[in-house]
Every structure is written in structure tokens, then in C-alpha cells.
Design a protein around this motif. Structure first.
Motif, PDB file in Angstrom:
ATOM      1  N   ARG A 102       7.144  13.643 -23.921  1.00  0.00           N
ATOM      2  CA  ARG A 102       5.755  13.951 -24.507  1.00  0.00           C
ATOM      3  C   ARG A 102       5.042  12.691 -23.949  1.00  0.00           C
ATOM      4  O   ARG A 102       3.544  13.007 -23.538  1.00  0.00           O
TER       5      ARG A 102
ATOM      6  N   ARG B 131       2.889  16.651 -13.824  1.00  0.00           N
ATOM      7  CA  ARG B 131       4.490  17.173 -13.836  1.00  0.00           C
ATOM      8  C   ARG B 131       4.953  16.155 -12.686  1.00  0.00           C
ATOM      9  O   ARG B 131       6.417  16.295 -12.818  1.00  0.00           O
TER      10      ARG B 131
ATOM     11  N   SER C 204       3.461  13.591 -20.072  1.00  0.00           N
ATOM     12  CA  SER C 204       1.819  14.644 -20.909  1.00  0.00           C
ATOM     13  C   SER C 204       1.480  15.099 -20.075  1.00  0.00           C
ATOM     14  O   SER C 204       0.396  15.230 -19.601  1.00  0.00           O
ATOM     15  N   THR C 205       2.259  16.216 -19.685  1.00  0.00           N
ATOM     16  CA  THR C 205       2.063  17.215 -18.716  1.00  0.00           C
ATOM     17  C   THR C 205       1.387  17.338 -17.330  1.00  0.00           C
ATOM     18  O   THR C 205       1.294  17.979 -16.507  1.00  0.00           O
TER      19      THR C 205
ATOM     20  N   GLU D 240       6.363  14.283 -15.269  1.00  0.00           N
ATOM     21  CA  GLU D 240       7.654  14.906 -15.870  1.00  0.00           C
ATOM     22  C   GLU D 240       9.277  14.055 -14.500  1.00  0.00           C
ATOM     23  O   GLU D 240       9.826  14.557 -15.759  1.00  0.00           O
TER      24      GLU D 240
END
Length: 165
Positions: free
Chosen positions: A20, A26, A23-24, A29
Motif C-alpha cells: 500500500r 513497481r 503505491s503501485t 514494491e
């Protein structure tokens, strides 16, 4: 510390909160997923409050302060490998931290300076993180080149080049 600031002990919930927070994006992430896979690095980040909870209008999320963590780890390393080990980090996990910090753009540290310290287990996690950051989210990594014994494809090619020199 307020209960709302506490990191969840459940690894699945921690990963959800980190994703979360990423926030996308990558490559962020990939960096967050990478540190979750290296136990002593994850524990060190939590113990030293580099991995923290935050609150936004849409709810709680977690994030790692990679720049601060990497700077702190570099400072510890100035005391030598024994100081690094005493802090809870291995040379491999320190190198993984450098890769993660680089992946998410928080430091500019050459990958070339990090990879030689990474052990076999962490190498697989690093390779997966790099592939994930590049958009190959379903990629897999087989560090043994699908071989149980003997030479792997890359080491065979390397040996072949050496024998021709």
C-alpha cells in the motif's frame, strides 16, 4: 509508541501495508518485497525503526526509509565487518540493502559494488527483485541453472571462454 504506529507481526499483513505504501510503483514494491525476504535485514530495519507505519487519508501504510537505513548501515560498516555483524547485519544483507535502496531510487550505489557479497539464498531474492522492478512480475529464478550436479550453463560457458584464452 502508539498502537497505530506498531508494525504488524503477521508477515502477510506487513507485506500488504508495505505494498500500500509503495503505491503501485513497481521498483519500490520490488525493494520492499526484497527486504521482507531477507530475515535479518527485515529484523534490523524494524529494530532500528527504518521500517515504519504511517497514516494517510486512505488509511495506514508501511514504508522503509531506505536512504536513512543505508546511510546508517554504511556508518556501521566503517567499524568493520565485526561491527556490522554485531549490529545484526551480515555482509550479504548489507549488500541486499544497497540493492533495495538503489532499486527504489533512494541511493545511487552501483549494483556492481554490491553483488559480490551476496550469498546464494539472497542472490535469488535480489534477482527476483530486479526482474520485478523491470516489469517481469511473474519471473522465476533458478540459481542452479536447473542442474543438480556438475556445471551450470553459465559456468560451462565461462570455463569454455577461459580455456580458449
Amino acid at each position: 509508541m502508539d498502537d497505530a504506529d506498531r508494525l504488524p507481526e503477521d508477515p502477510t499483513e506487513l507485506e500488504r501495508l508495505l505494498m500500500r505504501g509503495a503505491s503501485t510503483i513497481r521498483w519500490v514494491e520490488a525493494a520492499e518485497r526484497l527486504v521482507l525476504q531477507v530475515d535479518n535485514l527485515r529484523d534490523w530495519l524494524i529494530k532500528n525503526h527504518f521500517l515504519r507505519m504511517h497514516m494517510s487519508a486512505s488509511g495506514p501504510y508501511a514504508a522503509t526509509d531506505f536512504a536513512e537505513a543505508f546511510a546508517a548501515a554504511c556508518e556501521i560498516l566503517r567499524g568493520g565487518s565485526s561491527a556490522l555483524e554485531a549490529s545484526g547485519l551480515s555482509r550479504s544483507s548489507f549488500s541486499v540493502l544497497g540493492v533495495a535502496a538503489n532499486l527504489c531510487g533512494r541511493v545511487q550505489n552501483s549494483l556492481r559494488h554490491s553483488v559480490h557479497e551476496i550469498d546464494d539464498h539472497d542472490a535469488q531474492a535480489v534477482a527476483l527483485a530486479v526482474l520485478y522492478a523491470m516489469g517481469y512480475m511473474d519471473a522465476t529464478v533458478d540459481v542452479n541453472g536447473n542442474e543438480v550436479d556438475g556445471w551450470r550453463p553459465n559456468s560451462s560457458a565461462y570455463e569454455g571462454r577461459l580455456s580458449q584464452s
